[in-house]
Write a protein that holds these residues in place. Sequence first.
Motif, PDB file in Angstrom:
ATOM      1  N   LEU A 104      46.532  38.065  38.353  1.00  0.00           N
ATOM      2  CA  LEU A 104      47.264  37.597  39.522  1.00  0.00           C
ATOM      3  C   LEU A 104      47.145  38.763  40.670  1.00  0.00           C
ATOM      4  CD1 LEU A 104      49.708  36.158  41.247  1.00  0.00           C
ATOM      5  CD2 LEU A 104      51.193  37.433  39.516  1.00  0.00           C
ATOM      6  N   ILE A 105      47.182  39.808  40.531  1.00  0.00           N
ATOM      7  CA  ILE A 105      46.902  40.966  41.512  1.00  0.00           C
ATOM      8  C   ILE A 105      45.621  40.835  42.390  1.00  0.00           C
ATOM      9  CG2 ILE A 105      46.682  43.328  41.692  1.00  0.00           C
ATOM     10  CD1 ILE A 105      48.898  43.580  39.377  1.00  0.00           C
ATOM     11  N   GLU A 106      44.619  40.602  41.326  1.00  0.00           N
ATOM     12  CA  GLU A 106      43.356  40.361  41.736  1.00  0.00           C
ATOM     13  C   GLU A 106      42.991  39.057  42.819  1.00  0.00           C
ATOM     14  OE1 GLU A 106      40.649  40.347  38.888  1.00  0.00           O
ATOM     15  OE2 GLU A 106      40.931  42.599  38.280  1.00  0.00           O
ATOM     16  N   LYS A 107      43.675  38.009  42.420  1.00  0.00           N
ATOM     17  CA  LYS A 107      43.518  36.803  43.167  1.00  0.00           C
ATOM     18  C   LYS A 107      44.387  36.576  44.249  1.00  0.00           C
ATOM     19  CE  LYS A 107      41.322  33.688  39.779  1.00  0.00           C
ATOM     20  NZ  LYS A 107      41.432  32.263  39.335  1.00  0.00           N
ATOM     21  N   HIS A 108      45.737  37.014  43.983  1.00  0.00           N
ATOM     22  CA  HIS A 108      46.670  36.873  45.270  1.00  0.00           C
ATOM     23  C   HIS A 108      47.337  38.482  45.395  1.00  0.00           C
ATOM     24  CE1 HIS A 108      46.576  32.651  44.322  1.00  0.00           C
ATOM     25  NE2 HIS A 108      46.608  33.034  43.010  1.00  0.00           N
ATOM     26  N   PRO A 109      46.597  39.458  45.818  1.00  0.00           N
ATOM     27  CA  PRO A 109      46.613  40.696  45.923  1.00  0.00           C
ATOM     28  C   PRO A 109      47.957  40.960  47.104  1.00  0.00           C
ATOM     29  CG  PRO A 109      44.888  40.554  47.057  1.00  0.00           C
ATOM     30  CD  PRO A 109      45.178  39.278  46.384  1.00  0.00           C
TER      31      PRO A 109
END
Length: 681
Positions: free
Chosen positions: A176-181
Amino acid sequence: MKPWRQKVRELIAKKKGFVYKLLNPDKESLTDTEDTQLLQGAIARFRVRKWDETNDILKKLIADFPESPHVERAHFILALSMDHFLRQTLPVDFEQIVLRYRDSIEACPESYYIPHVQLEIGNIYFQLGKYYDSLLYYKLADRSKIDIRPDVLLSYGIAYGLIGKTELSIEIFNRLIEKHPASLQAVKARVEMAKALFQQKAFSHSTKVLDAIQEKDPDIIYEYPDILLYIGYNYYEMGQFRKARDTLSRAINYFPDMESNHLVLTRIADLYWEDGAINKAVHIYNRVYNAYPNSDGALISAIRLVDYAKITAQDRYANRIIHEVKFNRLPAEVYDDIIQNHQKSPLAQLALLKVAIQKEKNGQYEEAVQTIIRLLKNYPSTTLKPDAQVTLRTALESMTHQSHEQKNYHKIVDDFNQYLRFIVLKDFTGTYMIELGNAYLALNLYRRAHRMYVQASERFIKKDHPADLFFGMGESLYNLKEIHESLEHFNHFIKNYPTDQRINIAYSRMGRTYYEQKNFIRAIAPLDKAVHGQKYPELLDDYLRLARAFRMTQRYDRSVKTLKENVDLFSQYKDVPLERIFDVYYELGEVYFQTGNKKEAALAFEEALRSVPKGQDDIPAQFRLAECYSHLQVRDKAEKILTRIKKAEDQFWSKMAEAMMKEIEVNRKLETFTQIKQQAS
């Protein structure tokens, strides 16, 4: 439609999600037909939230135009509309919503929209707290490689965490953090990741994640109380009590209405206690107990205050503890209240454990064991299991020791079998294993006894084996006919414990072993030591074996002496079996007979025949007595005995008796002839 417009529309549809695509069909597909008009009417009503009208139109479209190109779209819009419609009424019928989504999937099993609908079903189960079901649908959708919304990814990761799969939880949060930082969910994901790392006991890593969130946006802590809370919890677990206390105190100050304040305050009090500030700790415990009645924090505080009350006045004075004790409930009252009225609270488990520990300290071992069993049965997944098993072990060991001293061996075995599934055998002391082995040995369960002794031996250095272990190993192996190993253990027992009261039994077992192997020379020494030691059940038997061993090695004087000692013992033992009296006198007769003392032999055989037990074959003794009488020239008595033997139904002894009678007759005639000859001369 121009290509660039189509591309823009696709980007908008991707950004807005599958609902946007459902409600915006391509214009090329919108022909001037009745089914198209129905679809457009349903979409228009969907947009203005007229759910019942939307549902009616879509059901008509599906029923009247089953071949329409809009049927697939109609099924999924209908499912969404039914979702909105059913949520208007309370209680919400989530099962009906899920069924409607499933119907749309079954109607269009190859549809592009299926993964998106699966996510919706997963979200419903997540809201219901059915995390395994939610994960099933999240994973089904995930396999289709669609882009999952950040809010769903967050729920996806949290669901894994809630079922204890923290590694998978962290993996989803990272995704989640990588795709929607830049998303709001990314911040929440970092907080949840830190909580998951805390569960994994990665306290330092968890703290770094939370510190990074603060560094990026210092004001973020005012929005997420979990940031300060878990930083404080991490400090606590890492032993940095002052930092933990300061951080948790900040959390209380920033969020005075936080639901978990009763627990946070209790933790702060614990930290004061750990730091030696007992007065402050007791003050906070009292505050929590009175301000948050029936909360977990109040129950924890009650338990802490009970422990505090156990500190003696002298200890309080020595440690300058001057705080007034406002809490005056008895420990038993507090624990019973928690156990009876807060059964779903983890503190009920702690209360049961504390009750068991107290009972164990008071010597109430049976009650302590029963309390621990109640804890383990009622709360099979309790985190207190290691502590519970320690208490169970110590109480069971003490209970077993009492039963061992009382020689109540059946109870020892019954207790062990009853509680076996609750205990970890490798954790028990060697002493317990020996006492359990002794119980099996006393009950003649030799194989089980040996197993317990083997496990006990693993807990001692060989040279430090207790007497019970050496003796028990020897005795169990002796009865299992594993003679070589048995002798080895008895030798160790005799060497290391020469004054033990069972030493004569060990000698007896060794002597009997050699005797049964017909190694009479080696049998004599241990048997001689056995019979001249303390009394034991097999004493009379071993006297007889020793006497026979002397006879078999032609040490007749020692054999006679031993047999006479055996006869002297008859007066000291009550109810000596006739079988033993017969055997001793018969053996004495044999010794005298072999040494040529026919008179003493006859007296011994006569005594043996006065003590014939029921069922005993006494013909050999009768025959020997007849032989003695014959040698002593008491032929009438000899012939009388031989006649009786001849009439017996034993062919061998009948022939032997007949032969001896002929021999007596020949001797008589020979003597008559000799007398006549002497008179004639």
